[in-house]
Design a protein around this motif. Sequence first.
Motif, short mmCIF file in Angstrom:
data_model
loop_
_atom_site.label_atom_id
_atom_site.label_comp_id
_atom_site.label_asym_id
_atom_site.label_seq_id
_atom_site.Cartn_x
_atom_site.Cartn_y
_atom_site.Cartn_z
N ASN A 12 0.85 -1.20 0.00
CA ASN A 12 0.00 0.00 0.00
C ASN A 12 0.88 1.25 0.00
N PHE A 13 0.89 1.96 -1.11
CA PHE A 13 1.72 3.16 -1.16
C PHE A 13 1.19 4.17 -2.17
N VAL A 14 1.68 5.38 -2.02
CA VAL A 14 1.32 6.48 -2.91
C VAL A 14 2.61 7.09 -3.44
N VAL A 61 -1.40 2.75 -5.11
CA VAL A 61 -1.36 1.28 -5.15
C VAL A 61 -1.91 0.76 -3.83
N LEU A 62 -2.93 -0.10 -3.90
CA LEU A 62 -3.53 -0.70 -2.71
C LEU A 62 -3.52 -2.22 -2.83
N ASN A 63 -3.09 -2.87 -1.74
CA ASN A 63 -3.05 -4.33 -1.73
C ASN A 63 -2.25 -4.89 -2.91
N GLY A 64 -1.20 -4.14 -3.30
CA GLY A 64 -0.35 -4.57 -4.41
C GLY A 64 -0.95 -4.36 -5.78
N LEU A 103 1.65 3.92 2.91
CA LEU A 103 0.48 4.29 3.71
C LEU A 103 0.52 3.61 5.07
N LYS A 104 0.32 4.37 6.13
CA LYS A 104 0.31 3.82 7.50
C LYS A 104 -1.07 3.26 7.81
N LYS A 105 -1.13 2.46 8.88
CA LYS A 105 -2.39 1.80 9.24
C LYS A 105 -3.52 2.80 9.45
#
Length: 466
Positions: free
Chosen positions: A379-381, A397-400, A451-453
């Motif tokens: 999970n990243f931006v 990108v979420l969950n790969g 992205l943090k929790k």
Amino acid sequence: MYAIVDIETTGHSSKITEISIFIFNGKKIIDEYTTLVNPECVIPPFITNLTGISNAMVGGAPKFYEIAKTVQEITKDCIFVAHNVNFDYNIINQEFKELGFEFKRKKLCTVRLSRKLIPGLKSYSLGALCNSQNIVIKDRHRAKGDAEATTILFEKLLKLDPLLITINSFLNPKSRQATLPPLLPKEIIDNLSEKTGVYYFKNAKNEIIYVGKANNIKQRVISHFYDKAKKEVTMCLEIANITFKETGNELVALLLESAEIKKIYPKFNRAQRRSQEVIGLFSYEDRNGVLHLAYNRLKLITNPLMKFHNLTECRLFLEKLCETYQLCPKYCHLQTNVTTCFHYQIKQCKGICKDEETAKSYNKRVLKAIESIKYKSENFVIKEAGRTKNETAYILVLNGIYKGFGYAKATEQPKNVNDYIKIITSQKDNNDVKRILNSYLKNNTDTSYNLKKEELIQDTFDLFAS
């Protein structure tokens, strides 16, 4: 003095089958040369149907090297004139190059001249122009008939430009007129952006025939017109309009270009336009604890590591992984029904297939290979420059899985997944996207943000994780 030229060709291979040259002094024709040409290859049936020129007709005709000297001498000190001049000129030029000679002439295009001097017509094809000007083409799609009609048309254009102001502007080496596609108005080039983005070439029917990306849209577009490759020349003959979208940065331009190609299927884009992925790569552990990399039809795999358009593409990718990480082709299912893989014999496999390496040692390399094709974070931006100084671009990108890109004002930075999803334009994930993003992440470690929790809202995450 003007050399008004028309050629007929074999079509796809673009070899000359007939050439006609009228030498015109501005008032009358003072010389003419017409001949069939043996192209030294087969003329396709559809070309014969169009031109009437058959393989039997050119069988006893001279080959180009036999007429090259005549073409060179008759056009010497003349301005090369043709309808869609770059097509005829480039093919003749290529024929001379293959003989080891240079063919250089000043060029004039009767399509571009007609657009300037006879504005407002629906079509500027030779047939349409001759119709509008009451010119009879005696033998359409034969070199002499078309060259003669072009000569009459050119004579009319000269009368519309008695002081040669337009013609001289087209001949000016600093002018772009001679290099522009015949159907493309110069104003469109003048109005192109010089920023980063994606551009679209359109034909006379307003169909998109090519999509490209550029750091400087205008500069890249113009470079197409100077490219002498056959594909570029053919494409340029069809370009009637160009539109563009600014993206603010190269990464979004690459992602948008890839998405548009797969969505539109332009006729002159080949590399990325395939969309149907049918083969999947996956891993599993056998009873001896050895990790395998294998492939199968996509619909039979639950969580593929990667997707491929065909078996060949998949196997080539696996072969590269084997080479890079010294994996065993037997356990990558590239070599079947063997006790010991061939790579062991050439010392490219460390011997897992011969029980000379432990599963634990081998599996470490397999896991490294798998990691190399995944994103480092699920999970990243990615934060990049926007289209203006007051704007920021975000790639999510979420969950790969790549979700898309979007823009927000620099003063309104998103704080959680909900915020990101509101601003992005949803896009499809695929291997080309993974390649683009992984390549970017390797070289730009300071622009991606994990992205943090607390930034992940579960409801939204579940909704968009498919």
